[in-house]
Design a protein around this motif. Sequence first.
Motif, PDB file in Angstrom:
ATOM      1  N   GLU A  42      40.776  56.417  23.497  1.00 20.62           N
ATOM      2  CA  GLU A  42      39.929  55.568  24.329  1.00 20.62           C
ATOM      3  C   GLU A  42      39.950  56.037  25.788  1.00 20.62           C
ATOM      4  OE1 GLU A  42      39.182  50.965  23.968  1.00 20.62           O
ATOM      5  OE2 GLU A  42      41.024  51.353  25.091  1.00 20.62           O
ATOM      6  N   ALA A  43      41.122  56.451  26.289  1.00 19.66           N
ATOM      7  CA  ALA A  43      41.238  56.939  27.661  1.00 19.66           C
ATOM      8  C   ALA A  43      40.459  58.244  27.829  1.00 19.66           C
ATOM      9  CB  ALA A  43      42.702  57.143  28.027  1.00 19.66           C
ATOM     10  N   GLN A  44      40.522  59.128  26.836  1.00 19.66           N
ATOM     11  CA  GLN A  44      39.775  60.385  26.905  1.00 19.66           C
ATOM     12  C   GLN A  44      38.274  60.122  26.920  1.00 19.66           C
ATOM     13  OE1 GLN A  44      41.163  62.610  23.541  1.00 19.66           O
ATOM     14  NE2 GLN A  44      43.101  63.172  24.511  1.00 19.66           N
ATOM     15  N   GLU A  45      37.812  59.184  26.098  1.00 20.41           N
ATOM     16  CA  GLU A  45      36.388  58.858  26.072  1.00 20.41           C
ATOM     17  C   GLU A  45      35.929  58.255  27.391  1.00 20.41           C
ATOM     18  OE1 GLU A  45      35.828  56.364  22.668  1.00 20.41           O
ATOM     19  OE2 GLU A  45      36.031  58.035  21.261  1.00 20.41           O
ATOM     20  N   LYS A  73      35.690  61.022  29.932  1.00 21.27           N
ATOM     21  CA  LYS A  73      34.515  61.843  29.653  1.00 21.27           C
ATOM     22  C   LYS A  73      33.253  61.158  30.167  1.00 21.27           C
ATOM     23  CE  LYS A  73      32.154  64.127  25.807  1.00 21.27           C
ATOM     24  NZ  LYS A  73      32.116  64.307  24.348  1.00 21.27           N
ATOM     25  N   LYS A  74      33.127  59.870  29.934  1.00 19.39           N
ATOM     26  CA  LYS A  74      31.970  59.124  30.423  1.00 19.39           C
ATOM     27  C   LYS A  74      31.921  59.087  31.943  1.00 19.39           C
ATOM     28  CE  LYS A  74      31.209  56.115  26.468  1.00 19.39           C
ATOM     29  NZ  LYS A  74      31.203  54.726  25.981  1.00 19.39           N
ATOM     30  N   ALA A  75      33.099  58.933  32.569  1.00 23.75           N
ATOM     31  CA  ALA A  75      33.154  58.923  34.029  1.00 23.75           C
ATOM     32  C   ALA A  75      32.759  60.283  34.600  1.00 23.75           C
ATOM     33  CB  ALA A  75      34.558  58.559  34.491  1.00 23.75           C
ATOM     34  N   ALA A  76      33.182  61.366  33.947  1.00 26.58           N
ATOM     35  CA  ALA A  76      32.834  62.700  34.411  1.00 26.58           C
ATOM     36  C   ALA A  76      31.331  62.948  34.260  1.00 26.58           C
ATOM     37  CB  ALA A  76      33.618  63.747  33.634  1.00 26.58           C
ATOM     38  N   GLU A  77      30.759  62.471  33.171  1.00 26.05           N
ATOM     39  CA  GLU A  77      29.316  62.633  32.970  1.00 26.05           C
ATOM     40  C   GLU A  77      28.523  61.838  34.008  1.00 26.05           C
ATOM     41  OE1 GLU A  77      28.516  61.468  28.962  1.00 26.05           O
ATOM     42  OE2 GLU A  77      29.388  63.300  28.119  1.00 26.05           O
ATOM     43  N   ALA A  78      29.008  60.643  34.349  1.00 30.35           N
ATOM     44  CA  ALA A  78      28.327  59.815  35.335  1.00 30.35           C
ATOM     45  C   ALA A  78      28.440  60.410  36.732  1.00 30.35           C
ATOM     46  CB  ALA A  78      28.902  58.409  35.311  1.00 30.35           C
ATOM     47  N   ALA A  79      29.584  61.035  37.036  1.00 30.34           N
ATOM     48  CA  ALA A  79      29.804  61.606  38.356  1.00 30.34           C
ATOM     49  C   ALA A  79      29.098  62.950  38.534  1.00 30.34           C
ATOM     50  CB  ALA A  79      31.297  61.772  38.615  1.00 30.34           C
ATOM     51  N   ALA A  80      28.846  63.647  37.436  1.00 28.40           N
ATOM     52  CA  ALA A  80      28.210  64.961  37.518  1.00 28.40           C
ATOM     53  C   ALA A  80      26.756  64.793  37.992  1.00 28.40           C
ATOM     54  CB  ALA A  80      28.239  65.651  36.170  1.00 28.40           C
TER      55      ALA A  80
END
Length: 103
Positions: A87-90, A93-100
């Motif tokens: 859950e932490a990895q997901e 990953k979502k935070a990185a996609e949103a920040a990109a």
Amino acid sequence: MAVRIRMKQMGRTHRHYYRIVAIDHRQPRDGKVIEELGTYDPHVKEKANRVTLRPSRIKYWQSVGAQASEHCEAIFKNFMKKWEEIEAQEAAKKAAEAAAPKA
């Protein structure tokens, strides 16, 4: 309302699987649930793939007073750490996609 975390039996004859649910304690085993929190399939050969969990929701229900059954407690003891990491990895990953920046 007293909430319990327990397993709801699904599947067919001789091929049961279970959903781990938050449910009012007065409901029958397969009754109306409040929320589904995971699954357990005892027929899967590889033990690590038998369980799926939603740790954040399980912790929420336990924080508001829901009591887990003995079988659910054993499942949480064995598999919760694995699913917390997933859950932490997901979430990362979502935070990185949103920040990109979007191209």
